[in-house]
Design an enzyme around this catalytic site. Sequence first.
Site, PDB file in Angstrom:
ATOM      1  N   GLY A  43      -7.999   4.668  -4.624  1.00  0.00           N
ATOM      2  CA  GLY A  43      -7.904   3.355  -5.259  1.00  0.00           C
ATOM      3  C   GLY A  43      -8.814   2.275  -4.701  1.00  0.00           C
TER       4      GLY A  43
ATOM      5  CB  SER B 281       0.539  -7.850  -5.594  1.00  0.00           C
ATOM      6  OG  SER B 281       0.928  -7.513  -6.916  1.00  0.00           O
TER       7      SER B 281
ATOM      8  CB  VAL C 224       0.049   1.189   8.281  1.00  0.00           C
ATOM      9  CG1 VAL C 224      -1.454   1.312   8.091  1.00  0.00           C
ATOM     10  CG2 VAL C 224       0.784   1.294   6.954  1.00  0.00           C
TER      11      VAL C 224
ATOM     12  CB  THR D 232      -5.268   2.683  -8.060  1.00  0.00           C
ATOM     13  OG1 THR D 232      -3.946   2.116  -7.976  1.00  0.00           O
ATOM     14  CG2 THR D 232      -6.283   1.550  -8.129  1.00  0.00           C
ATOM     15  CD  GLU D 233      -4.436   8.827  -5.786  1.00  0.00           C
ATOM     16  OE1 GLU D 233      -3.599   8.965  -4.880  1.00  0.00           O
ATOM     17  OE2 GLU D 233      -5.531   9.415  -5.805  1.00  0.00           O
TER      18      GLU D 233
ATOM     19  CE1 TYR E 218       3.782  -3.457  -3.986  1.00  0.00           C
ATOM     20  CE2 TYR E 218       3.840  -4.607  -6.095  1.00  0.00           C
ATOM     21  CZ  TYR E 218       3.120  -4.069  -5.035  1.00  0.00           C
ATOM     22  OH  TYR E 218       1.742  -4.148  -5.027  1.00  0.00           O
TER      23      TYR E 218
ATOM     24  N   GLY F  15      -6.045   2.326   4.195  1.00  0.00           N
ATOM     25  CA  GLY F  15      -5.729   2.890   2.876  1.00  0.00           C
ATOM     26  C   GLY F  15      -6.987   3.177   2.075  1.00  0.00           C
ATOM     27  CB  ALA F  16     -10.348   4.086   3.087  1.00  0.00           C
ATOM     28  CB  THR F  17      -6.956   8.397   1.269  1.00  0.00           C
ATOM     29  OG1 THR F  17      -5.748   7.647   1.094  1.00  0.00           O
ATOM     30  CG2 THR F  17      -7.140   8.739   2.727  1.00  0.00           C
TER      31      THR F  17
HETATM   32  N1  LIG Z   1      -2.860  -0.963  -8.413  1.00  0.00           N
HETATM   33  C1  LIG Z   1      -2.343  -2.142  -8.674  1.00  0.00           C
HETATM   34  O1  LIG Z   1      -1.994  -2.469  -9.845  1.00  0.00           O
HETATM   35  C2  LIG Z   1      -2.186  -3.155  -7.579  1.00  0.00           C
HETATM   36  C3  LIG Z   1      -1.928  -4.477  -7.943  1.00  0.00           C
HETATM   37  C4  LIG Z   1      -1.766  -5.435  -6.955  1.00  0.00           C
HETATM   38  C5  LIG Z   1      -1.863  -5.069  -5.632  1.00  0.00           C
HETATM   39  N2  LIG Z   1      -2.101  -3.769  -5.287  1.00  0.00           N
HETATM   40  C6  LIG Z   1      -2.166  -3.442  -3.855  1.00  0.00           C
HETATM   41  O2  LIG Z   1      -3.435  -2.861  -3.551  1.00  0.00           O
HETATM   42  C7  LIG Z   1      -3.324  -2.034  -2.403  1.00  0.00           C
HETATM   43  C8  LIG Z   1      -4.013  -0.698  -2.672  1.00  0.00           C
HETATM   44  O3  LIG Z   1      -3.311  -0.024  -3.701  1.00  0.00           O
HETATM   45  P1  LIG Z   1      -4.017   0.898  -4.798  1.00  0.00           P
HETATM   46  O4  LIG Z   1      -3.729   0.305  -6.111  1.00  0.00           O
HETATM   47  O5  LIG Z   1      -5.417   1.175  -4.408  1.00  0.00           O
HETATM   48  O6  LIG Z   1      -3.077   2.208  -4.667  1.00  0.00           O
HETATM   49  P2  LIG Z   1      -3.378   3.699  -4.200  1.00  0.00           P
HETATM   50  O7  LIG Z   1      -4.496   4.286  -4.990  1.00  0.00           O
HETATM   51  O8  LIG Z   1      -2.061   4.390  -4.216  1.00  0.00           O
HETATM   52  O9  LIG Z   1      -3.868   3.521  -2.687  1.00  0.00           O
HETATM   53  C9  LIG Z   1      -2.976   3.154  -1.662  1.00  0.00           C
HETATM   54  C10 LIG Z   1      -3.608   3.435  -0.311  1.00  0.00           C
HETATM   55  O10 LIG Z   1      -2.678   3.028   0.718  1.00  0.00           O
HETATM   56  C11 LIG Z   1      -2.570   4.058   1.675  1.00  0.00           C
HETATM   57  N3  LIG Z   1      -1.239   4.086   2.297  1.00  0.00           N
HETATM   58  C12 LIG Z   1      -0.028   4.047   1.682  1.00  0.00           C
HETATM   59  N4  LIG Z   1       0.957   4.164   2.588  1.00  0.00           N
HETATM   60  C13 LIG Z   1       0.348   4.280   3.812  1.00  0.00           C
HETATM   61  C14 LIG Z   1       0.826   4.453   5.142  1.00  0.00           C
HETATM   62  N5  LIG Z   1       2.136   4.512   5.411  1.00  0.00           N
HETATM   63  N6  LIG Z   1      -0.076   4.557   6.142  1.00  0.00           N
HETATM   64  C15 LIG Z   1      -1.392   4.490   5.875  1.00  0.00           C
HETATM   65  N7  LIG Z   1      -1.915   4.327   4.655  1.00  0.00           N
HETATM   66  C16 LIG Z   1      -1.043   4.228   3.632  1.00  0.00           C
HETATM   67  C17 LIG Z   1      -2.817   5.345   0.895  1.00  0.00           C
HETATM   68  O11 LIG Z   1      -3.317   6.355   1.769  1.00  0.00           O
HETATM   69  P3  LIG Z   1      -2.517   7.670   2.248  1.00  0.00           P
HETATM   70  O12 LIG Z   1      -1.533   8.023   1.168  1.00  0.00           O
HETATM   71  O13 LIG Z   1      -3.588   8.685   2.462  1.00  0.00           O
HETATM   72  O14 LIG Z   1      -1.873   7.240   3.534  1.00  0.00           O
HETATM   73  C18 LIG Z   1      -3.900   4.912  -0.097  1.00  0.00           C
HETATM   74  O15 LIG Z   1      -5.169   5.057   0.487  1.00  0.00           O
HETATM   75  C19 LIG Z   1      -1.841  -1.944  -2.076  1.00  0.00           C
HETATM   76  O16 LIG Z   1      -1.540  -2.844  -1.034  1.00  0.00           O
HETATM   77  C20 LIG Z   1      -1.173  -2.400  -3.374  1.00  0.00           C
HETATM   78  O17 LIG Z   1       0.110  -2.938  -3.154  1.00  0.00           O
HETATM   79  C21 LIG Z   1      -2.278  -2.813  -6.238  1.00  0.00           C
END
Ligand SMILES: NC(=O)c1ccc[n+]([C@@H]2O[C@H](COP(=O)([O-])OP(=O)(O)OC[C@H]3O[C@@H](n4cnc5c(N)ncnc54)[C@H](OP(=O)(O)O)[C@@H]3O)[C@@H](O)[C@H]2O)c1
Length: 253
Positions: free
Chosen positions: A13, A140, A61, A188-189, A153, A9-11
């Site tokens: 956030g 989280s 994934v 993030t997104e 979630y 998920g490096a694309t």
């Molecule tokens: N933002 C928050 O408030 C928050 C808080 C607690 C925990 N988190 C956790 O942090 C992690 C990263 O989230 P983020 O906040 O950085 O969100 P984000 O900007 O939406 O990034 C999510 C990443 O996950 C990848 N992804 C999603 N579905 C996928 C799939 N089926 N296969 C491969 N890659 C996939 C996306 O890449 P593609 O779409 O290109 O596949 C994207 O790179 C997540 O596990 C999230 O639950 C976030």
Amino acid sequence: MRKIAMITGATSGIGEASANIFAKNGYHLIITGRREERLQKLAEQLKVDYKIDVLPLVFDVRKLEEVKAAVEVLNDDWKQIDVLLNNAGLSIGLEPIQQGGFEDWETMIDTNVKGLLYVTRLISPLMVQRKSGHIINLGSIAGKETYANGNVYCATKHAVDSLNKAMRIDLLPHNIKVTAINPGAVETEFSIVRFKGDVEKAKNVYKGFEPLTATDIADTIYYVASLPPHVNINDLTIMPTAQASAVYWNKVS
Ligand SMILES: NC(=O)c1ccc[n+]([C@@H]2O[C@H](COP(=O)([O-])OP(=O)(O)OC[C@H]3O[C@@H](n4cnc5c(N)ncnc54)[C@H](OP(=O)(O)O)[C@@H]3O)[C@@H](O)[C@H]2O)c1
């Protein structure tokens, strides 16, 4: 010594920010995601900015065959993975249980739980073989507490919390560190995905307080990964100062 981190998920956030900080510190990187164009662009940027080797792998994934095929392309050099950051994840929808979308549930469970398991199952044997490695799982605050309409979630992140503990026990004899990073609100997104592209609704989530940034979390992840070999952080919860828990906020209106 050559060090390698694999970041799912490096694309965008947290994953993208983590790729930058590991690269800045000299790690070579395997970066993954579904959005190929973004992944290729990031790979080029990291190579130019930090003079490191980058292997972009496009896969979903949720699809075991795709994950297997991606791991099969790793040559002996790329198999020497020191850090696996299980970051790919998402939340879709925010409805009470009696109104939740079946498809949204499947997507969250398949991505956050099964996807994390598939990647871990295929990468951890490489670490076991070398008797060294560090798996960092993105949990989280939703994996520690439950909030209104967060039902599925929260359940998936509680599963990550449990798997994090289980991995640490199973991998203990093999000298592999396992850490969970549990953030509160990070801008993030994430909310754009949760609200299915509704950018305005997503922006509202972060109004009235200062959320964490992806870089805040990436810095913490790098810190955890750079501790001496005998030190492991099992579990780390990191919140914006204005957020005390999943439900208590200090927001200005
Ligand atoms: N933002 C928050 O408030 C928050 C808080 C607690 C925990 N988190 C956790 O942090 C992690 C990263 O989230 P983020 O906040 O950085 O969100 P984000 O900007 O939406 O990034 C999510 C990443 O996950 C990848 N992804 C999603 N579905 C996928 C799939 N089926 N296969 C491969 N890659 C996939 C996306 O890449 P593609 O779409 O290109 O596949 C994207 O790179 C997540 O596990 C999230 O639950 C976030």
